[in-house]
Design a protein around this motif. Structure first.
Motif, short mmCIF file in Angstrom:
data_model
loop_
_atom_site.label_atom_id
_atom_site.label_comp_id
_atom_site.label_asym_id
_atom_site.label_seq_id
_atom_site.Cartn_x
_atom_site.Cartn_y
_atom_site.Cartn_z
N VAL A 142 -3.65 -0.39 -8.57
CA VAL A 142 -5.03 0.10 -8.45
C VAL A 142 -5.00 1.39 -7.66
O VAL A 142 -4.32 1.50 -6.64
CB VAL A 142 -5.93 -0.94 -7.76
N TYR A 143 -5.73 2.36 -8.15
CA TYR A 143 -5.77 3.67 -7.49
C TYR A 143 -6.61 3.57 -6.22
O TYR A 143 -7.80 3.23 -6.27
CB TYR A 143 -6.36 4.68 -8.46
N GLY A 144 -6.01 3.90 -5.11
CA GLY A 144 -6.66 3.68 -3.82
C GLY A 144 -7.58 4.81 -3.40
O GLY A 144 -7.34 5.43 -2.36
N VAL A 187 -2.32 4.54 -3.05
CA VAL A 187 -3.29 5.34 -2.28
C VAL A 187 -3.39 6.73 -2.90
O VAL A 187 -2.38 7.36 -3.22
CB VAL A 187 -2.86 5.41 -0.81
N ALA A 188 -4.61 7.20 -3.07
CA ALA A 188 -4.85 8.47 -3.76
C ALA A 188 -4.17 9.63 -3.05
O ALA A 188 -4.02 9.64 -1.82
CB ALA A 188 -6.35 8.74 -3.85
N PHE A 240 0.87 -1.17 0.00
CA PHE A 240 0.00 0.00 0.00
C PHE A 240 0.91 1.22 0.00
O PHE A 240 1.56 1.53 0.99
CB PHE A 240 -0.91 -0.03 1.23
N ASP A 241 0.95 1.88 -1.12
CA ASP A 241 1.93 2.95 -1.33
C ASP A 241 1.26 4.31 -1.21
O ASP A 241 0.35 4.63 -1.97
CB ASP A 241 2.57 2.80 -2.72
N LEU A 242 1.74 5.12 -0.28
CA LEU A 242 1.16 6.45 -0.09
C LEU A 242 1.79 7.51 -0.98
O LEU A 242 1.35 8.65 -0.98
CB LEU A 242 1.27 6.88 1.38
N SER A 243 2.82 7.14 -1.71
CA SER A 243 3.47 8.12 -2.59
C SER A 243 2.72 8.21 -3.91
O SER A 243 1.72 7.53 -4.13
CB SER A 243 4.92 7.70 -2.86
#
Lengths: 335, 335, 335, 335
Positions: B134-136, B153-154, B102-105
């Protein structure tokens, strides 16, 4: 019109000083400089301090050899808003050229053996000039300021503290063998203009710092002539200092005596306002004033003292000293 | 209990995520890491984030070889709160080890040719993973999030903007050939935890930035499927985003249609609150919510959208995605 | 599940308490009330406290006769976040109905003749209940709290002050015939939710108030068992209290003794964090913690103590007391 | 020296105006008044505005019959910083006595049928004076201001908006049938000095208000001569307005044309600064300036406009009008 050069114009105190000089009817702002290697060199002043656009539009020049030569030429007085060691090194270069120096740093404030080694981390290598410097606390040292070429403008916390404590000390109202406690909160501009995690917007709130080792504690003690406990705090506002000071009064001291001590000290000093309300940051921010108010009970005196750290704690006090030194009205350009 | 590792725990979003994972009944916070060279490595977490003391007392370890090995072992999912390029490089290392990321960048958010070169200043060298990401944006992509191992993550501004605009777009209510205008203000934590003059306490006030070139403009357009004007501002608060959005409605669109579009989109999404008052930063700071309110006149719709940039704009949305991916209740650990 | 009613839910402490009860696994928030004449009666809770929308959506009912009847029926415990005199009058009505009361006001905190006349401006007309009340300082009075039906939750400033001073007093470390000085700064929410020029956004900065006459000074002295000087200030932040406390230590007291005193007091109390850094408002705002740190020199001890005035200074301490009284884990619902 | 009387001196704009008059070399501050029934009557000015102590020490007198008589006697000009209806009623009383009036309220700004009924909630009963009033937007109406006795000083939001838009309108650069969008954020002082829950410290953050119905929208439209969308916001700062304005340019308009329009409008107006950086609240707070900066892309122009709402949005603009009307240098007392 006297020609004024400001070195260290990239900082907040330097910017305020530039505005004050700009507005002063007898002063001409001749040049602004920063250290030769500074990344702010050659920027327009308003790129650093946007509020100054249209008022002070000089370039910020690097103090390299050419800059140094230029800064000395045709200059009537120099203001140093530089780092302590930089001031220590620069001041003599202007003084020996016959140019009076008003130094806003701590480099010439305390004439005590070992002070700079212990509290500033360097050995003072200008002891002769240090011994000639006059402490620029305008309300207390006016006569000496008039006659010196090197004014060490008082520090921000010391100004707020000493203006509150010196009248009591002078009148002998502080109880023997007790130590006044100074609890002070400063706005973030007191830390200077710089990138640092500790002064980033998201990190600042309100907290003590410098416990038992802040360099302004010995500065206060030295110029008060007595011990103090001094505890600074960082607060979440840009400018201003509020000092709340706790003093044990000598036995039998009355409210009238306290009032008289402050009246005697400041009745002719419009910059120190003996207010009927407790001081606040709001009441002094953006002004050259020091607001004092006090109350006593059971031998304990509580004094509130507030200043704008960039003005009365730095640049407007420098201007008071300039006014004194050059024979202008004491508050010219300040009210 | 799933074991969670957070990389990039020194930043504000990482810290919030650590607290959320700590409180989540089905997640176990297994380790906190920062880049190997970071000056924050080996500090206690609470030295960076004092509010976490006693809650999250893990050390912040460097992601060197040993750290990398440790981070992969026994870990059920990885959260990256790292810089964009760091995420681009790290994510595949965990994905190939079979660990969902889960990437916050911004590293995996936009699958458009040349986007990273133009807006991020680097060439994306993980195009395959980029195409699988997938766009979170939890409320809109729940089904895909459930089935992916790489959630991007958006972004913070895109979350506030897209939650307001997508219902209108989905319902076909935006006038053809018009461009919605998004005027947004972000708190300073959006700039990350770092020392920088632009985010120092004394410099922040309220100002536009990134005019016509902020990377979140194409992110919004891409995931909306339509052009937008996006103008961000820096505001003098720590956390929160307020977006005020101006939309020309298609001819004849009624208030009922607008209301229905929002109801249809969010009536089952407790995180998006269709409020009866205009949103404020105060109403969302410290919460996982997005607050929406709107009003129309003469074919113009004004929508207010507010989120906490560190929560719904980063860490709590990551947790929503984790909940979706692992089959927990959608708001578990958030309400 | 215990049914909880909160009276005075329009204020900031009441709102925080409502959120805490909402999240607590063993408590059910049954009803929210305000005084019958309040202009906030019959509003949705989230109209007053927008952050609560979707979490606590109960109406705020007026405490008229019907409301009073309803508030008593099926209720396991009552929380009063009301004005002092209102609490004084309401508490007995619930107590005589057999419902335990947790009062966040000052109405039952100090059992000293003439205290309410002098400091609160009214004569206490419930002396019997006053004599039965237990002071809700959770870390110090746990055993008594478990056995009472009337908890007078400790005041905000007293909580920050007493948690710092009581370990020293208990260990006999304070020098005889000296008076600790408490310099404290509170966020504006301490003044309550109301329209007042003194707490309007434009007027608040940082200033002393209540000099020599704040009602929390005798509350601190009474529960400490010794004199204190207490000087409060209003600061420009919403929530939090920082107390900087100056204590003269008895001759020969060592740092080890001071450390031991705090360890002994709080090693089993996770809510009081003995931090390695100086406390800050940022570190405690939004948390249930009290952060303590200290340093000594030449017989003077400086202690920093910080809490969130709405949480540890009001609602989360009330919840600690509820946990104690009803036999739940001491920090259930708080961490 | 002209004698100046200020009515409505208890408010923030009145206080700033008093300071400006005090510093102005050709003006003498003769008296300060508030409405007869005001609770601020008979207070020292510095009790309301502590920063003014030692600068403006006049009492704040009630405008009862005696006060009215006194205010008219020997007075060269009157400034009204009063509520709209109060100004409407007071202005004619001074005008008929031959005293020029500079009104900071909205009472004489818009000469449009039904405007006051609709937007101010009262019927204007001074239509003749209304028809004679000159709109005090100093940079645009200088010639008329010189010749009138009744100046309706421009509103705060309208000043920021009109200074940005009028050059474009005058040069015909705005695309036909499009409506500029003004997204503006004001500091809290714009709401006046009063006790109100909405402007209390704990409630203010950042939020839209007055959607589609703020009275400054028609004021802007009327003096621009074209429609606008105007959306105000309340921000968490004391003073300043930032307007971010979105304008569709007519086909083919070039950057040079836009630059030329602004240069033509303001190259001789030092108060309007055509800055090379985006404006910020920090850059204008405490100054009399309006800062403008702009950028265009694909036919969309974004303009940033910032002022201090209490100065250029009220009192310093009043002083500009006074300078114009009485033949002083246009920026005398302002720079």
């Amino acid at each position: 019109m006297l020609n004024v050069v400001i070195i260290g114009a990239s900082g907040y105190a330097g910017a305020e000083l530039a505005l004050l000089v700009h507005k002063h009817p007898e002063l001409n702002l001749k040049g602004l400089y920063v250290s030769a290697g500074s990344q702010d060199a050659n920027k327009p002043f308003s790129a650093l301090h946007p509020q100054c656009l249209g008022l002070v539009d000089l370039p910020v020049k690097p103090l390299d050899d050419a800059g140094m030569q230029e800064a000395k030429t045709g200059t009537d007085l120099i203001c140093l808003a530089t780092a302590h060691e930089v001031s220590m090194n620069l001041a003599p270069q202007f003084l020996t050229a016959g140019i009076p120096v008003f130094d806003l740093s701590g480099a010439f404030r305390v004439q005590q053996d070992g002070f700079y080694d212990k509290y500033y981390g360097f050995t003072h290598d200008q002891p002769e000039w240090l011994s000639k410097a006059v402490y620029g606390l305008a309300e207390w040292n006016a006569e000496q300021i008039k006659q010196t070429d090197l004014v060490a403008v008082a520090g921000c916390y010391p100004t707020a503290s000493l203006l509150a404590l010196k009248p009591l000390m002078a009148a002998g109202l502080i109880k023997a063998d007790t130590t006044p406690i100074i609890n002070a909160v400063s706005g973030v501009s007191g830390a200077g203009r710089k990138a640092a995690i500790g002064t980033s917007f998201c990190e600042v709130s309100l907290n003590p710092y410098g416990v038992f080792n802040h360099r302004h504690q010995p500065e206060i003690s030295y110029h008060l002539g007595g011990k103090v406990v001094f505890q600074p705090h960082l607060g979440n506002f840009v400018r201003g200092i509020l000092a709340t000071i706790y003093v044990q009064l000598a036995d039998g001291v009355t409210e009238e005596q306290v009032n008289a001590a402050y009246q005697q000290a400041y009745s002719n000093s419009p910059i120190v306002r003996l207010s009927k309300q407790w001081p606040s940051i709001r009441g002094v921010a953006g002004t050259p004033f020091c607001d004092l108010h006090w109350q006593m009970q059971d031998g304990l005196l509580i004094v509130g003292s507030a200043i704008d750290n960039l003005l009365k704690g730095a640049s407007s006090q420098a201007l008071q000293c300039i006014n004194l030194r050059f024979g202008f009205e004491p508050t010219l350009g300040l009210m």
